[in-house]
Design an enzyme around this catalytic site. Structure first.
Site, PDB file in Angstrom:
ATOM      1  CG  ASP A 120      -2.032  -0.917   1.246  1.00 49.82           C
ATOM      2  OD1 ASP A 120      -2.369  -1.433   0.170  1.00 49.82           O
ATOM      3  OD2 ASP A 120      -2.609  -1.147   2.326  1.00 49.82           O
ATOM      4  NE  ARG A 151      -4.729  -1.467  -4.199  1.00 48.40           N
ATOM      5  CZ  ARG A 151      -4.325  -1.754  -2.954  1.00 48.40           C
ATOM      6  NH1 ARG A 151      -3.837  -0.814  -2.166  1.00 48.40           N
ATOM      7  NH2 ARG A 151      -4.397  -2.979  -2.517  1.00 48.40           N
TER       8      ARG A 151
HETATM    9  P1  FDA Z   1     -13.920   9.821  -4.651  1.00 51.33           P
HETATM   10  O1  FDA Z   1     -13.357  10.020  -3.281  1.00 51.33           O
HETATM   11  O2  FDA Z   1     -13.944  10.979  -5.591  1.00 51.33           O
HETATM   12  O3  FDA Z   1     -15.366   9.232  -4.501  1.00 51.33           O
HETATM   13  C1  FDA Z   1     -16.211   8.944  -5.608  1.00 51.33           C
HETATM   14  C2  FDA Z   1     -17.537   8.415  -5.089  1.00 51.33           C
HETATM   15  O4  FDA Z   1     -17.297   7.138  -4.497  1.00 51.33           O
HETATM   16  C3  FDA Z   1     -18.151   9.256  -3.966  1.00 51.33           C
HETATM   17  O5  FDA Z   1     -19.002  10.227  -4.443  1.00 51.33           O
HETATM   18  C4  FDA Z   1     -18.879   8.214  -3.149  1.00 51.33           C
HETATM   19  O6  FDA Z   1     -20.153   7.973  -3.719  1.00 51.33           O
HETATM   20  C5  FDA Z   1     -18.046   6.972  -3.316  1.00 51.33           C
HETATM   21  N1  FDA Z   1     -17.126   6.792  -2.179  1.00 51.33           N
HETATM   22  C6  FDA Z   1     -15.802   7.038  -2.152  1.00 51.33           C
HETATM   23  N2  FDA Z   1     -15.276   6.722  -0.956  1.00 51.33           N
HETATM   24  C7  FDA Z   1     -16.299   6.292  -0.212  1.00 51.33           C
HETATM   25  C8  FDA Z   1     -16.388   5.823   1.129  1.00 51.33           C
HETATM   26  N3  FDA Z   1     -15.348   5.756   1.938  1.00 51.33           N
HETATM   27  N4  FDA Z   1     -17.624   5.457   1.565  1.00 51.33           N
HETATM   28  C9  FDA Z   1     -18.709   5.514   0.765  1.00 51.33           C
HETATM   29  N5  FDA Z   1     -18.663   5.958  -0.507  1.00 51.33           N
HETATM   30  C10 FDA Z   1     -17.486   6.343  -0.989  1.00 51.33           C
HETATM   31  N6  FDA Z   1      -5.258   5.331  -0.785  1.00 51.33           N
HETATM   32  C11 FDA Z   1      -3.950   5.522  -0.517  1.00 51.33           C
HETATM   33  O7  FDA Z   1      -3.533   6.652  -0.277  1.00 51.33           O
HETATM   34  N7  FDA Z   1      -3.087   4.449  -0.512  1.00 51.33           N
HETATM   35  C12 FDA Z   1      -3.495   3.187  -0.792  1.00 51.33           C
HETATM   36  O8  FDA Z   1      -2.685   2.248  -0.772  1.00 51.33           O
HETATM   37  C13 FDA Z   1      -4.868   2.976  -1.077  1.00 51.33           C
HETATM   38  N8  FDA Z   1      -5.351   1.742  -1.375  1.00 51.33           N
HETATM   39  C14 FDA Z   1      -6.651   1.592  -1.795  1.00 51.33           C
HETATM   40  C15 FDA Z   1      -7.117   0.348  -2.207  1.00 51.33           C
HETATM   41  C16 FDA Z   1      -8.395   0.227  -2.717  1.00 51.33           C
HETATM   42  C17 FDA Z   1      -8.862  -1.112  -3.192  1.00 51.33           C
HETATM   43  C18 FDA Z   1      -9.256   1.365  -2.801  1.00 51.33           C
HETATM   44  C19 FDA Z   1     -10.632   1.274  -3.386  1.00 51.33           C
HETATM   45  C20 FDA Z   1      -8.814   2.583  -2.357  1.00 51.33           C
HETATM   46  C21 FDA Z   1      -7.529   2.716  -1.832  1.00 51.33           C
HETATM   47  N9  FDA Z   1      -7.070   3.933  -1.356  1.00 51.33           N
HETATM   48  C22 FDA Z   1      -5.735   4.086  -1.063  1.00 51.33           C
HETATM   49  C23 FDA Z   1      -8.034   5.034  -1.087  1.00 51.33           C
HETATM   50  C24 FDA Z   1      -8.141   5.981  -2.275  1.00 51.33           C
HETATM   51  O9  FDA Z   1      -6.952   6.709  -2.413  1.00 51.33           O
HETATM   52  C25 FDA Z   1      -9.313   6.950  -2.109  1.00 51.33           C
HETATM   53  O10 FDA Z   1      -9.121   7.701  -0.945  1.00 51.33           O
HETATM   54  C26 FDA Z   1     -10.678   6.286  -2.046  1.00 51.33           C
HETATM   55  O11 FDA Z   1     -10.740   5.182  -2.890  1.00 51.33           O
HETATM   56  C27 FDA Z   1     -11.774   7.264  -2.449  1.00 51.33           C
HETATM   57  O12 FDA Z   1     -11.560   7.682  -3.765  1.00 51.33           O
HETATM   58  P2  FDA Z   1     -12.504   7.294  -5.008  1.00 51.33           P
HETATM   59  O13 FDA Z   1     -11.607   6.927  -6.120  1.00 51.33           O
HETATM   60  O14 FDA Z   1     -13.461   6.262  -4.628  1.00 51.33           O
HETATM   61  O15 FDA Z   1     -13.161   8.660  -5.436  1.00 51.33           O
END
Ligand code: FDA
Length: 308
Positions: free
Chosen positions: A132, A185
């Site tokens: 990560d 990732r």
């Molecule tokens: P964004 O935050 O713009 O959200 C888009 C939409 O998704 C929102 O409007 C909402 O509907 C939904 N959503 C997003 N997060 C949600 C939540 N927590 N609860 C409910 N709904 C939500 N970061 C990092 O810094 N280092 C890492 O190693 C990882 N590893 C990682 C693994 C995996 C499998 C995932 C999915 C995410 C990570 N992350 C991470 C976290 C990542 O950086 C990010 O903070 C979150 O995924 C939220 O970003 P989105 O891409 O979902 O978009």
């Protein structure tokens, strides 16, 4: 504003100590964390597998302060890899270098992760270790360690990195990882980072995500696209179809308990999906980052607690 508040709370050690010991805290976290014991997460992984989704298991923990703690964490990951193989789960592991002792000594983290990658490569069926990405103080060291491990004979394809699209440096990092054929990732990034090094506007972070996604999908290496953002997911699908990229050439990744509807619908459409399932007693910083991403989760979780 709330995002900054929750991300700051994630680093608050005093609150963390109180919250992680309280039973209400544990109930609060259960929407996003699959329990405290390895058995809890292995059962959750099996259920997720049964609905056609792959899994990555994360033993929650970061910034450990003693060698003993780091060694115990690595030992637990060894047990998880064994159990994944014994139970024939479609699962790999995700870990943080500060959980493996990076704050104590880089050599220690290297040694512990190297033994896990060697194990992942050796077990039947072979597995995979995702390192990560944490805050920007660790970016360079984390990527250097992944490059070094990937160069060890036999490790290719069994260790991968994470790239955060909010970091301005990420395009360069992606180029280096791709030149070594390292699995990536791609996510947006979950920490508070200053404007000098990170895009601050959602539109910039998203645009960089889409740009990097296109670079990744064209390589032929198996990458993971971690997001719940429906606009970006639409762009990914369109790009994959336009470029004749097969649905099994990459995977979507989402977090346990987040957008389960979307996870399932992507699988029904024929795409691959991996769910990141965290477990363990050290759930507090993880939960705060999830609340930072969507402050409405506080209300959502509270309502569920009242309903029980
Ligand atoms: P964004 O935050 O713009 O959200 C888009 C939409 O998704 C929102 O409007 C909402 O509907 C939904 N959503 C997003 N997060 C949600 C939540 N927590 N609860 C409910 N709904 C939500 N970061 C990092 O810094 N280092 C890492 O190693 C990882 N590893 C990682 C693994 C995996 C499998 C995932 C999915 C995410 C990570 N992350 C991470 C976290 C990542 O950086 C990010 O903070 C979150 O995924 C939220 O970003 P989105 O891409 O979902 O978009």
């Amino acid at each position: 504003m709330l995002r900054v508040l929750f991300t700051s709370l994630a680093a608050n050690r005093a609150l963390r100590a109180v919250a992680e010991r309280s039973s209400i805290g544990r109930r609060f976290s259960s929407r996003f964390v699959a329990g405290i014991q390895p058995d809890d997460v292995l059962r959750a992984a099996q259920l997720v597998n049964q609905s056609g989704l792959s899994v990555s298991i994360d033993d929650l923990g970061e910034n450990v302060a003693s060698t003993e703690e780091a060694r115990l964490s690595a030992q637990l990951y060894h047990q998880l890899l064994d159990e994944i193989a014994i139970r024939r789960l479609d699962a790999n592991i995700s870990l943080k270098l500060t959980h493996m002792g990076l704050d104590i000594e880089e050599k220690l983290a290297h040694e512990l992760v190297a033994s896990l990658v060697a194990k992942a490569a050796k077990i039947t069926p072979p597995s995979f270790v995702r390192v990560d990405m944490e805050g920007s103080a660790y970016t360079g060291r984390t990527l250097a360690l992944v490059h070094a491990l990937h160069h060890q004979p036999g490790n290719q394809g069994h260790v991968g990195a994470v790239i955060q699209s909010y970091l301005r440096r990420s395009e360069g990092d992606v180029a280096q990882l791709l030149s070594d054929g390292i699995r990536i990732r791609l996510c947006k990034g979950a920490y508070n980072e200053p404007a000098e090094i990170a895009f601050q506007q959602k539109s910039e972070v998203d645009a960089n995500y889409v740009k990097l996604m296109k670079l990744l999908l064209k390589t032929g290496t198996y990458h993971g696209l971690a997001t719940h953002d429906e606009n970006i997911i639409r762009e990914i699908k369109t790009f994959a179809l336009q470029e004749n990229i097969r649905p099994d050439a990459f995977e979507f990744q989402m977090l346990y308990g987040v957008r389960r509807d979307l996870q399932q619908s992507l699988v029904c459409e024929g795409w691959r999906m991996r769910v990141y399932i965290p477990f363990g007693a050290a759930w507090y910083p993880y939960l705060m980052r999830r609340l930072a991403e969507r402050p409405a989760n506080v209300l959502f979780i509270a309502k569920n607690l009242l309903r029980r």
